[in-house]
Motif scaffolding. Structure first.
Motif, PDB file in Angstrom:
ATOM      1  N   ILE A  89      -5.147   4.728   6.641  1.00 11.43           N
ATOM      2  CA  ILE A  89      -4.876   3.999   5.421  1.00 11.43           C
ATOM      3  C   ILE A  89      -3.711   3.130   5.862  1.00 11.43           C
ATOM      4  O   ILE A  89      -3.720   1.876   5.356  1.00 11.43           O
ATOM      5  CB  ILE A  89      -4.454   4.989   4.334  1.00 11.43           C
ATOM      6  N   LYS A  94       0.734  -1.100  -0.004  1.00 11.42           N
ATOM      7  CA  LYS A  94      -0.057  -0.108   0.035  1.00 11.42           C
ATOM      8  C   LYS A  94       0.895   1.280   0.096  1.00 11.42           C
ATOM      9  O   LYS A  94       1.772   1.509   0.773  1.00 11.42           O
ATOM     10  CB  LYS A  94      -0.816   0.058   1.173  1.00 11.42           C
ATOM     11  N   TYR A 108      -8.235  10.956 -10.591  1.00 11.25           N
ATOM     12  CA  TYR A 108      -7.821   9.625  -9.774  1.00 11.25           C
ATOM     13  C   TYR A 108      -8.506   9.269  -8.676  1.00 11.25           C
ATOM     14  O   TYR A 108      -8.738  10.228  -7.652  1.00 11.25           O
ATOM     15  CB  TYR A 108      -6.335   9.795  -9.543  1.00 11.25           C
ATOM     16  N   GLN A 109      -9.291   8.113  -8.491  1.00 14.11           N
ATOM     17  CA  GLN A 109     -10.082   7.916  -7.492  1.00 14.11           C
ATOM     18  C   GLN A 109      -9.486   7.575  -6.268  1.00 14.11           C
ATOM     19  O   GLN A 109     -10.057   7.910  -5.198  1.00 14.11           O
ATOM     20  CB  GLN A 109     -10.716   6.357  -7.895  1.00 14.11           C
ATOM     21  N   ARG A 110      -8.422   7.061  -6.078  1.00 10.34           N
ATOM     22  CA  ARG A 110      -7.851   7.046  -4.464  1.00 10.34           C
ATOM     23  C   ARG A 110      -6.775   8.010  -4.451  1.00 10.34           C
ATOM     24  O   ARG A 110      -5.732   8.196  -4.254  1.00 10.34           O
ATOM     25  CB  ARG A 110      -6.798   5.781  -4.737  1.00 10.34           C
ATOM     26  N   SER A 111      -7.624   9.171  -4.083  1.00  7.09           N
ATOM     27  CA  SER A 111      -6.998  10.570  -3.901  1.00  7.09           C
ATOM     28  C   SER A 111      -7.461  11.285  -2.448  1.00  7.09           C
ATOM     29  O   SER A 111      -8.742  11.031  -1.951  1.00  7.09           O
ATOM     30  CB  SER A 111      -7.162  11.593  -5.161  1.00  7.09           C
ATOM     31  N   TYR A 112      -6.523  12.087  -2.079  1.00 11.92           N
ATOM     32  CA  TYR A 112      -6.772  12.698  -0.901  1.00 11.92           C
ATOM     33  C   TYR A 112      -6.375  14.164  -0.951  1.00 11.92           C
ATOM     34  O   TYR A 112      -5.033  14.354  -1.274  1.00 11.92           O
ATOM     35  CB  TYR A 112      -6.008  12.285   0.356  1.00 11.92           C
ATOM     36  N   GLU A 162      -1.257  -0.024  -9.517  1.00 10.86           N
ATOM     37  CA  GLU A 162      -2.643  -0.890  -9.246  1.00 10.86           C
ATOM     38  C   GLU A 162      -2.603  -2.226 -10.157  1.00 10.86           C
ATOM     39  O   GLU A 162      -3.173  -3.117 -10.037  1.00 10.86           O
ATOM     40  CB  GLU A 162      -3.771   0.217  -9.494  1.00 10.86           C
ATOM     41  N   VAL A 193       1.496   5.573  -0.723  1.00 12.24           N
ATOM     42  CA  VAL A 193       0.908   6.759  -0.668  1.00 12.24           C
ATOM     43  C   VAL A 193       1.853   7.811  -1.258  1.00 12.24           C
ATOM     44  O   VAL A 193       3.062   7.705  -0.757  1.00 12.24           O
ATOM     45  CB  VAL A 193       0.458   7.319   0.716  1.00 12.24           C
ATOM     46  N   VAL A 251      -1.927  -1.307  -4.224  1.00  9.13           N
ATOM     47  CA  VAL A 251      -2.931  -0.287  -3.703  1.00  9.13           C
ATOM     48  C   VAL A 251      -1.953   1.174  -3.428  1.00  9.13           C
ATOM     49  O   VAL A 251      -0.935   0.961  -3.005  1.00  9.13           O
ATOM     50  CB  VAL A 251      -3.431  -0.702  -2.577  1.00  9.13           C
ATOM     51  N   CYS A 252      -2.533   2.106  -4.337  1.00 11.16           N
ATOM     52  CA  CYS A 252      -1.799   3.278  -4.449  1.00 11.16           C
ATOM     53  C   CYS A 252      -2.708   4.626  -4.083  1.00 11.16           C
ATOM     54  O   CYS A 252      -3.749   4.909  -5.004  1.00 11.16           O
ATOM     55  CB  CYS A 252      -1.090   3.421  -5.878  1.00 11.16           C
ATOM     56  N   TYR A 253      -2.567   5.428  -3.261  1.00  5.03           N
ATOM     57  CA  TYR A 253      -3.135   6.423  -3.112  1.00  5.03           C
ATOM     58  C   TYR A 253      -2.288   7.858  -3.473  1.00  5.03           C
ATOM     59  O   TYR A 253      -1.001   7.471  -3.359  1.00  5.03           O
ATOM     60  CB  TYR A 253      -3.567   6.724  -1.747  1.00  5.03           C
TER      61      TYR A 253
END
Length: 409
Positions: free
Chosen positions: A88, A2, A44-48, A27, A4, A32-34
């Motif tokens: 996360i 995972k 991009y879906q996995r973003s913050y 991915e 980030v 898994v990548c944020y």
């Protein structure tokens, strides 16, 4: 794994696109990548998103401009981000650009150290190992090798401080945090930047320094066909009886040496050559007749056509850490002429022409060598495909993730 990634933008600009490219490939390979980012928006879906416009503005005005402490604001938003990270539970933190007034790096590093998280720094510029400068070469300042202080650019840099020079404090803070991170690897985007980073505070506590080149989308940047070039001629009303040099920059203004050099080139160009300048321009000054200005090309496909119709791509920067546009032009079959400065001379390899910095006569004289260089045009295109390949180069990042997580570096 995972992962980030942290960057000032996501999906926008060169570093933002790089972050998303890495995330998509990560991915695809089953990880898994944020991506955590500060400015703009992203699909991009996995973003913050860290902070908001008001917090960024406060960070910029109060901390960066007035106090001269970029990276010391955004306290509340960074605490919220750390809270999100705790949920996360990443295996690794991959840091791109921390500057741009969106994150408090002291809070971030304290979290990383407390959790003993492995870190990868990708160096897109030099700010991670200087007090506050993204590049030091134009001012010939090497204080970063020992300790930044009395910064000659504290009120002139990308985010100038109005009153105070805290370059020594910021340098010491970075040095202290880097020495406390247990597992860290620095990846520069060129050999030149790797050698520079090796002399810096990033090379400490057993941390390693290497390089991975950025990549080029070869589906886009390739030689254009005759019909595409003809449409480009018509769109911009280009004379067909001329040969072209082209140069690309975000901005052309009279305060920049690249603009001065472009105008000097135009004065000495042979009659059968024109110079195309792509990028924003302050039109308060008059251009000579043999310079054609194209304000902005938003489409990468159209930019590839512009490269393709030119005989020469002339790169007028004296301080680049990679030189992506040089590689893009080469991928389109255009011969590069660059200055022998920083990483600018690295990208062309043996296929281009390298001249002393700001030597206009050498640029003009190099035009006589273009036809001989074209004999290796296909070889040059193949070299670019192999050296700046997206899958291969991102694969090197993923291998690095695995190594550092397994503590093998």
């Amino acid at each position: 794994m995972k992962i980030v990634q942290i960057n000032s933008v996501c999906g926008q600009g060169s570093t933002g696109r790089i972050a998303v490219d890495i995330a998509i490939e990560v991915e695809r390979r089953g990880h898994v990548c944020y991506i955590a980012y500060g400015h703009g928006n992203t699909d991009y879906q996995r973003s913050y998103k860290i902070g908001n416009r008001f917090e960024h503005l406060l960070h910029n005005i109060l901390f960066s401009r007035l106090l001269g402490l970029q990276g010391y604001g955004s306290i509340v938003s960074t605490l919220k981000f750390v809270k999100w990270l705790k949920k996360i539970k990443p295996d690794i933190i991959h840091i791109h650009n921390l500057h741009a007034n969106y994150i408090n790096y002291r809070i971030l590093f304290k979290y990383i150290i407390s959790r003993k998280l492995p870190v990868i720094f990708t160096l897109h510029d030099c700010l991670n190992f200087t007090g506050k400068c993204t590049n030091f070469t134009a001012n010939s300042c090497n204080k970063w090798k020992q300790e930044c202080h009395k910064c000659p650019l504290y009120h002139k840099s990308g985010v100038p401080s109005i009153f105070f020079d805290w370059s020594r404090k910021m340098f010491r803070d970075k040095k202290m945090f880097y020495s406390r991170i247990e597992r860290c690897k620095t990846i520069a985007v060129s050999k030149w930047l790797k050698e520079i980073a090796f002399e810096s505070i990033l090379n400490c506590n057993g941390h390693s320094v290497s390089y991975i080149y950025n990549w080029i989308d070869h589906r886009v940047f390739k030689p254009a066909d005759k019909e595409e070039i003809e449409r480009f001629y018509q769109k911009y009303d280009l004379p067909r009886d001329k040969r072209y040099l082209i140069s690309v920059s975000q901005e052309w203004d009279m305060s920049a040496t690249r603009t001065e050099d472009a105008l000097a080139i135009a004065e000495k160009l042979p009659d059968d050559y024109y110079l195309i300048l792509v990028g924003r321009m302050n039109r308060s000054f008059e251009l000579p007749k043999n310079i054609i200005h194209i304000p902005y090309i938003s489409s990468q496909m159209e930019l590839a056509i512009a490269y393709s119709l030119a005989d020469v791509y002339v790169h007028l920067s004296i301080q680049d850490t990679f030189g992506l546009v040089i590689g893009e032009a080469m991928a389109c079959g255009t011969i590069p002429v660059t200055y022998n400065s920083t990483a600018c001379s690295e990208t062309p390899s043996s296929f281009g022409i390298v001249v002393p910095p700001r030597d206009i006569n050498a640029i003009i004289n190099s035009l006589s060598l273009i036809e001989s260089k074209k004999a290796r045009r296909l070889e040059m295109i193949e070299f670019v495909k192999n050296t700046y390949d997206k899958t291969i180069n991102i694969g090197q990042y993923i291998e690095t993730y695995t190594e550092i997580v397994q503590n093998e570096i």
